[in-house]
Design an enzyme around this catalytic site. Structure first.
Site, PDB file in Angstrom:
ATOM      1  N   GLU A   1       8.249 -50.977 -17.455  1.00 47.95           N
ATOM      2  CA  GLU A   1       8.442 -52.137 -18.320  1.00 47.95           C
ATOM      3  C   GLU A   1       9.817 -52.172 -18.970  1.00 47.95           C
ATOM      4  O   GLU A   1      10.208 -53.186 -19.561  1.00 47.95           O
ATOM      5  CB  GLU A   1       7.352 -52.167 -19.404  1.00 47.95           C
TER       6      GLU A   1
ATOM      7  N   HIS B   1       8.327 -45.515 -17.108  1.00 50.81           N
ATOM      8  CA  HIS B   1       8.211 -46.759 -17.873  1.00 50.81           C
ATOM      9  C   HIS B   1       8.796 -47.937 -17.093  1.00 50.81           C
ATOM     10  O   HIS B   1       9.946 -48.328 -17.310  1.00 50.81           O
ATOM     11  CB  HIS B   1       8.944 -46.614 -19.208  1.00 50.81           C
TER      12      HIS B   1
ATOM     13  N   CYS C   1       2.908 -43.537 -18.387  1.00 49.02           N
ATOM     14  CA  CYS C   1       3.249 -42.391 -19.232  1.00 49.02           C
ATOM     15  C   CYS C   1       2.003 -41.852 -19.947  1.00 49.02           C
ATOM     16  O   CYS C   1       1.165 -41.237 -19.315  1.00 49.02           O
ATOM     17  CB  CYS C   1       4.377 -42.761 -20.192  1.00 49.02           C
TER      18      CYS C   1
END
Length: 206
Positions: free
Chosen positions: A181, A179, A87
């Protein structure tokens, strides 16, 4: 990056720091890599012992300013390890961003459009195809996401949407508009480590 242990750093100036620490720690556990460590990086000294660095999502203008303030700009630009950028991290890796407040690292030959999908309320999730990624589509979470609008020949495009490129690689660098994660799917974290040879060396393979 050889030897019996390896350290991955997560730039801990602003943004999704703990989530990336947890994701890389989980990726190492999944491979049985007990001696690996994931640390927060706030200074050049923290970075010096790392085999790889994550630049997390957050506010790209703020992260850029804090990189400069903490004396990390040149240490990151000359860092010999891999960089996993998500990002806002993708914005910082670019050579060109149409915002003078962002002091880009210029590590990947690409032009990035910040907040290409709109504001926070336009955040969305999508199943995307990532070139070379086994196991089917990747469920990607886009939050005020950027896109790459053009990329040089040294950049390998991994995934695109109608708005532009959302995943790319260049050698030891991986840049993602979304994202990884946050979703619990560790395939991109693991791919990044494999591309660096970290997992194979750490597990005693050649």
């Amino acid at each position: 990056m050889g030897g019996k242990s390896v350290t991955v750093g997560v730039l801990a100036l602003q943004g999704n720091v703990s989530e990336h620490i947890d994701a890389f720690a989980a990726a190492f556990r999944q491979r049985g890599s007990g001696e690996a460590s994931v640390i927060e990086v706030r200074s050049p000294a923290d970075l010096s012992g790392c085999a790889a660095l994550t630049i997390p999502g957050g506010e790209s203008t703020t992260i850029s300013r804090l990189i400069d303030r903490n004396g990390l700009y040149e240490p990151i630009r000359t860092f010999p390890g891999g960089i996993f950028a998500t990002c806002a991290g993708m914005v910082l890796m670019a050579t060109l961003v149409a915002d003078p407040r962002v002091h880009t690292l210029g590590l990947m030959d690409m032009t990035v459009d910040r907040n290409a999908f709109g504001r926070q309320k336009e955040s969305f999730e999508a199943d995307i195809t990532v070139a070379g990624l086994d196991g089917g589509p990747f469920h990607a979470i886009f939050i005020r996401a950027p896109v790459v609008t053009s990329a040089g020949t040294s950049v390998r495009v991994l995934s695109s949407l109608d708005q532009g490129i959302v995943a790319a690689e260049k050698g030891r660098y991986m840049a993602l508009a979304f994202h990884p994660e946050l979703g619990g799917d560790l395939r991109l974290h693991e791919r990044f480590l494999r591309n660096l040879g970290i997992s194979d060396r750490f597990m005693g393979r050649t």
